[in-house]
Motif scaffolding. Sequence first.
Motif, PDB file in Angstrom:
ATOM      1  N   ARG A 239     106.286  75.210  21.508  1.00 23.63           N
ATOM      2  CA  ARG A 239     107.270  74.902  20.882  1.00 23.63           C
ATOM      3  C   ARG A 239     108.859  75.293  20.883  1.00 23.63           C
ATOM      4  N   SER A 240     108.831  76.773  21.634  1.00 22.38           N
ATOM      5  CA  SER A 240     110.055  77.458  21.887  1.00 22.38           C
ATOM      6  C   SER A 240     110.243  75.796  22.850  1.00 22.38           C
ATOM      7  N   HIS A 241     109.767  75.739  23.646  1.00 19.89           N
ATOM      8  CA  HIS A 241     110.424  75.014  24.891  1.00 19.89           C
ATOM      9  C   HIS A 241     110.148  73.586  24.789  1.00 19.89           C
ATOM     10  N   GLY A 242     110.285  72.781  23.477  1.00 23.49           N
ATOM     11  CA  GLY A 242     110.359  71.608  22.304  1.00 23.49           C
ATOM     12  C   GLY A 242     109.491  71.025  22.384  1.00 23.49           C
ATOM     13  N   PHE A 243     107.498  71.464  23.047  1.00 19.89           N
ATOM     14  CA  PHE A 243     106.802  70.896  23.092  1.00 19.89           C
ATOM     15  C   PHE A 243     105.750  70.724  21.676  1.00 19.89           C
ATOM     16  N   CYS A 244     105.601  69.693  20.723  1.00 16.59           N
ATOM     17  CA  CYS A 244     104.789  69.751  19.535  1.00 16.59           C
ATOM     18  C   CYS A 244     103.302  68.682  19.847  1.00 16.59           C
ATOM     19  N   ALA A 245     103.421  67.821  19.525  1.00 21.70           N
ATOM     20  CA  ALA A 245     101.479  67.310  18.784  1.00 21.70           C
ATOM     21  C   ALA A 245     100.336  68.113  19.885  1.00 21.70           C
ATOM     22  N   ILE A 246     100.292  70.016  19.465  1.00 22.71           N
ATOM     23  CA  ILE A 246      99.580  70.745  20.021  1.00 22.71           C
ATOM     24  C   ILE A 246      97.979  70.151  20.062  1.00 22.71           C
ATOM     25  N   GLU A 247      97.180  69.440  21.085  1.00 17.38           N
ATOM     26  CA  GLU A 247      96.201  69.855  20.732  1.00 17.38           C
ATOM     27  C   GLU A 247      95.621  71.118  20.961  1.00 17.38           C
ATOM     28  N   ASP A 248      95.183  72.136  21.376  1.00 12.55           N
ATOM     29  CA  ASP A 248      94.203  73.332  21.585  1.00 12.55           C
ATOM     30  C   ASP A 248      92.416  73.234  21.281  1.00 12.55           C
TER      31      ASP A 248
END
Length: 279
Positions: A239-248
């Motif tokens: 998120r700090s790098h601007g990534f979203c829609a994170i599927e783990d």
Amino acid sequence: MKPSEPSQTALIIARQRAAHQVLDHGSILNDPFAMKILREDEKDVLQFANAHPLASIGRLCTTARSRIAEDALSGAVERGVRQIVILGAGLDTFALRNPHFARQIRIYEVDHPETQAWKRQRLAEAQLALPPWLILVPVDFERDEMGEKLVPAGFQQDSPAFFTWLGVVPYLTQDDIGRTLDYMSSIQNSEVVFDYLEPPEAFSEELRQVEKERTEQLEKIGERSASRFEPAGIAAILRSHGFCAIEDVNFQEIASRFGRAVQGLAPGHAGVHVVHAKH
């Protein structure tokens, strides 16, 4: 990895993919080139696969993460992405199996020069030609800026890209991981799939001992395991790098989704995660 030598972990991963074809009939990842590019006899691959009772868990994780990445990549291609970057490609064969060739995608394999030279040799020995959509980009990750190598190879930094980054993050420092994410996030509408490991406490007792021995062996060949993360920590970094829609996808989900496809899968819990994130 040691200077002037290809990556030994890349060889291990290639053997796991080949063993999956022989033992599990490619049921998770069908790869008709896995044995060809490896250039080893089937009996040697089986000996490797059966050398340790828990080796089947490694085979599951290696093939499942590639399957998750390639499924996500297909979705990205459907959304219009035409640039694929495979970081730390090793003996990966996706470019040979490319199901999207009619979409005119370009695949950039980024790897250490010694490992890439080794791959070229394996391809030549197997009489496998480099497909026209594949561009090999040699990068020494400790010295080179990735963009400075990718752009001269034809990579368009103002167009969307899909990055696969498998089997790499655990061997990088957090600074190296941050620099790579910085570059990915500079590409509009970029996506990435990568895997990471939780701290050893997340492993079952038997696998914890295997992981300890594996770490010691890696240190002997100059491939030190450097970074472990909690899921909340990796999400915060993304998120700090601007990534979203994170599927783990955690190991339990991997085993539930793909475990039945692996012959003789050993019991045990590995703290392995596969992440798909969009910028």
